[in-house]
Design an enzyme around this catalytic site. Structure first.
Site, PDB file in Angstrom:
ATOM      1  N   GLU A 116       0.865  -1.193   0.000  1.00 48.34           N
ATOM      2  CA  GLU A 116       0.000   0.000   0.000  1.00 48.34           C
ATOM      3  C   GLU A 116       0.900   1.241   0.000  1.00 48.34           C
ATOM      4  OE1 GLU A 116      -2.295   2.272  -0.411  1.00 48.34           O
ATOM      5  OE2 GLU A 116      -3.953   1.378   0.705  1.00 48.34           O
ATOM      6  N   HIS A 117       0.407   2.315  -0.583  1.00 45.65           N
ATOM      7  CA  HIS A 117       1.140   3.581  -0.595  1.00 45.65           C
ATOM      8  C   HIS A 117       1.014   4.259   0.768  1.00 45.65           C
ATOM      9  CE1 HIS A 117       0.876   3.748  -5.221  1.00 45.65           C
ATOM     10  NE2 HIS A 117       2.109   3.477  -4.857  1.00 45.65           N
ATOM     11  N   TYR A 130      -5.160   4.602  -0.401  1.00 47.00           N
ATOM     12  CA  TYR A 130      -6.261   3.705  -0.814  1.00 47.00           C
ATOM     13  C   TYR A 130      -5.858   2.794  -1.971  1.00 47.00           C
ATOM     14  CZ  TYR A 130      -8.284   7.887   1.301  1.00 47.00           C
ATOM     15  OH  TYR A 130      -8.538   8.967   2.106  1.00 47.00           O
ATOM     16  N   HIS A 131      -4.595   2.339  -1.967  1.00 46.25           N
ATOM     17  CA  HIS A 131      -4.114   1.539  -3.085  1.00 46.25           C
ATOM     18  C   HIS A 131      -3.588   0.172  -2.641  1.00 46.25           C
ATOM     19  CE1 HIS A 131      -3.203   5.649  -5.183  1.00 46.25           C
ATOM     20  NE2 HIS A 131      -4.481   5.336  -5.243  1.00 46.25           N
ATOM     21  N   PRO A 132      -4.367  -0.613  -1.899  1.00 40.16           N
ATOM     22  CA  PRO A 132      -3.866  -1.950  -1.551  1.00 40.16           C
ATOM     23  C   PRO A 132      -3.775  -2.815  -2.805  1.00 40.16           C
ATOM     24  CG  PRO A 132      -6.190  -1.776  -0.979  1.00 40.16           C
ATOM     25  CD  PRO A 132      -5.745  -0.406  -1.448  1.00 40.16           C
TER      26      PRO A 132
END
Ligand SMILES: Cc1cc2nc3c(=O)[nH]c(=O)nc-3n(C[C@H](O)[C@H](O)[C@H](O)COP(=O)(O)OP(=O)(O)OC[C@H]3O[C@@H](n4cnc5c(N)ncnc54)[C@H](O)[C@@H]3O)c2cc1C
Length: 535
Positions: A295-296, A472-474
């Site tokens: 994730e970011h 919000y980038h899993p």
């Protein structure tokens, strides 16, 4: 048990699932069923780009996950993990930034042994998906379902940021998805005529007119049924009934990076010890299911504004939106017709790096806790969020129980690799450098967070963790590859299980250097091609 039969069953109507529903039904040859756990995307709030924060409070359209508590992060508060739960999935609730990442991200996937996934292979799918309002060229499409537009810049701090970054020596880039990603600039967004263009509008709306597509909403899939190591059916609950639909061809799992591993585990596909701990019979020992979560990780600098021209949640700020509300209702223009994230950039924290290693999101308000900290937002200010583009730390998604309605356990395991800490801190220092330029002079108030007295790298890191977030980038929990943690092969077929593919953000072996909606859509476009050509 209620049962029907389809050629393909798609689990999840999000960024990837909607693309597949559209592409697989286009010829009329295949009979397709799409099962979506969330409701129809009927609320007008989905269409309004400026209503982004609404979903952070929605119980209906959001899975509302919390990550496993880490006492060192956010002072031990659970970190919120929003995911879209409706037709369109997270593309129905996202911030609409259109970003593909770097050419090198995809070339890296190919170098890991995933044949056909280099940037040169992916570019045609990005173009096929896109209608860029600037027109088509070597990098952009002009006739795809996803409408990509330039936005007017309505908050002065966005221009200030772009000017300041250039004063600090960073280049201007007017197309993050063109020949080079590096630089600062304005984001293009998936917005058409002042309305969100998620995959529901772009892909599902035309597909739903076709008789060979069946869409069931509020259909929570509990497991994929297998026989002799082949998927044969899908079980789900719908309107209080347990149903089982069978397939002639394939099950396509598109539940996203949190839910796809959950569904695989519930189906007996995963680490045998984890399965037995939850009394699930092991169909296939695949230890990588749910592992490799990336994730970011994101930290912020919050500054009070002397100009007081951003957004606030104060009574004055809300009343100030009344003209914009009318402008939106009458003309689909103004602040509500825009993503609140206007400007940002992709920069190198060290000049000798080959490509940018941090992304910046400039926000015209004091933004923390996903916009849920309304008290903080009452004051005038601006924020710059910085994230580590290619984190090395990996976490996991595991089962809390064998009940499909229970939330899985999300453990980001941030900073397990110390390199991520360094990139994050260097990114914060880079943001401070930009914010110290003359361009910010008239706006700059006190640095509210971390605070100008927080100076050393270690102190900055410790303070940043207090307001740590994600972008919000899993990704990565059903990763594509051939090593012991790989879940799918380069055709996205689950290793060792026939007639089952995973197609969504979870298959990314590593995180792309940017926002993940367009990459997920391109993955699904490629997968649709592979399925139709029976790769
Ligand atoms: C708040 C937020 C802001 C974001 N902002 C941006 C942005 O500005 N730009 C960008 O590029 N990306 C952004 N992203 C990320 C991007 O939207 C996602 O990476 C992308 O949508 C992921 O697509 P997916 O198909 O993997 O999953 P999703 O789009 O999440 O789709 C999964 C779907 O499966 C359904 N589902 C899950 N489990 C089941 C089950 N058991 N049974 C039936 N259905 C199920 C879900 O309800 C959902 O509809 C954002 C995401 C969020 C949450």
């Amino acid at each position: 048990m209620n049962s029907e039969n389809f050629d393909y069953i798609i689990i999840g109507g999000g960024s990837a699932g909607a693309v597949l529903a559209h592409r697989l039904t286009a010829s009329g040859e295949h009979n397709v069923c799409l099962l979506e756990a969330g409701p129809e995307d009927k609320t007008p709030m989905i269409k309004i780009p400026g209503a982004f924060s609404y979903f952070m409070f929605s119980k209906k359209y959001n899975w509302n996950y919390d990550a496993k508590v880490d006492p060192n992060i956010r002072h031990g508060e659970p970190m919120f993990v929003p995911r879209g739960k409706t037709l369109g999935g997270s593309s129905a609730t996202n911030a609409m930034l259109y970003v593909r990442g770097q050419k090198e991200d995809y070339d890296h996937w190919e170098s890991l042994g995933n044949e056909g996934w280099s940037f040169d292979h992916m570019l045609p799918y990005f173009k096929q998906a896109e209608t860029n309002e600037r027109g088509g060229d070597d990098f952009h499409g002009d006739s795809g379902p996803l409408y990509v537009s330039d936005r007017p810049n309505l908050y002065p701090i966005s221009d200030v940021f772009i000017k300041g970054a250039q004063e600090a020596g960073y280049p201007l880039n007017n197309d993050f998805n063109g020949a080079t990603q590096e630089g600062v600039g304005y984001y293009q967004c998936t917005i058409k005529d002042g309305q969100r263009c998620g995959v529901s509008l772009g892909y599902l709306t035309p597909a739903r007119a076709r008789p060979n597509l069946t869409v069931l909403t509020e259909a929570l899939v509990s497991r994929v049924v297998t026989q002799n190591q082949q998927a044969t059916a899908v079980e789900f609950s719908h309107q209080g009934q347990q149903k089982r639909f069978s397939i002639n061809k394939e099950v396509l799992l598109c539940g996203g990076s949190i839910n796809s591993p959950q569904v695989l585990l519930l189906s007996g596909i995963g680490d045998k010890d984890e399965l037995s701990a939850h009394n699930i019979d092991c169909v296939k020992h695949l230890p990588g299911v749910g592992k490799n979560l990336r994730e970011h990780v994101d930290a912020c600098i919050l500054v009070n504004s002397k100009k007081r021209d951003g957004f606030t949640s104060s009574i004055g700020g809300i009343l100030g939106m009344i003209p914009d509300t009318f402008n939106y209702l009458l003309n689909k223009k103004g602040k509500l017709a825009n993503s609140i994230l206007e400007a940002g950039g992709f920069l190198k924290t060290q000049p000798d790096l080959a490509t940018p290693d941090v992304q910046l999101h400039m926000v015209p308000l004091l933004f923390d806790d996903n916009g849920r900290d309304l008290k903080l937002m009452r004051d005038h200010g601006y924020s710059c969020h910085v994230c580590v583009l290619r984190p090395e730390s990996t976490g996991s998604v595991t089962l809390a129980s064998n009940n499909p309605s229970d939330h899985p356990v999300i453990d980001f395991n941030f900073f397990a690799d110390a390199k991520d800490q360094k990139v994050l801190v260097d990114g914060l220092k880079l943001v401070r450098k930009i914010m110290a330029t003359p361009a910010f002079e008239e706006h700059r108030g006190e640095e509210f967070y971390p605070g100008s007295d927080v100076v050393s790298d270690q102190a900055l890191f410790e303070k940043a963790k207090g307001r740590l977030g994600t972008v919000y980038h899993p990704v990565g929990t059903c990763k594509m590859g051939h090593d012991e943690l790989a879940v799918v092969d380069s055709q996205l077929k689950v290793h060792g299980i026939g007639r089952l593919r995973v197609i969504d953000a979870s298959i990314m072996p590593t995180l792309v250097s940017g926002n993940t909606n367009a990459p997920t859509i391109a993955i699904a476009e490629k997968a649709a091609d592979m399925i139709l050509n029976q790769a």
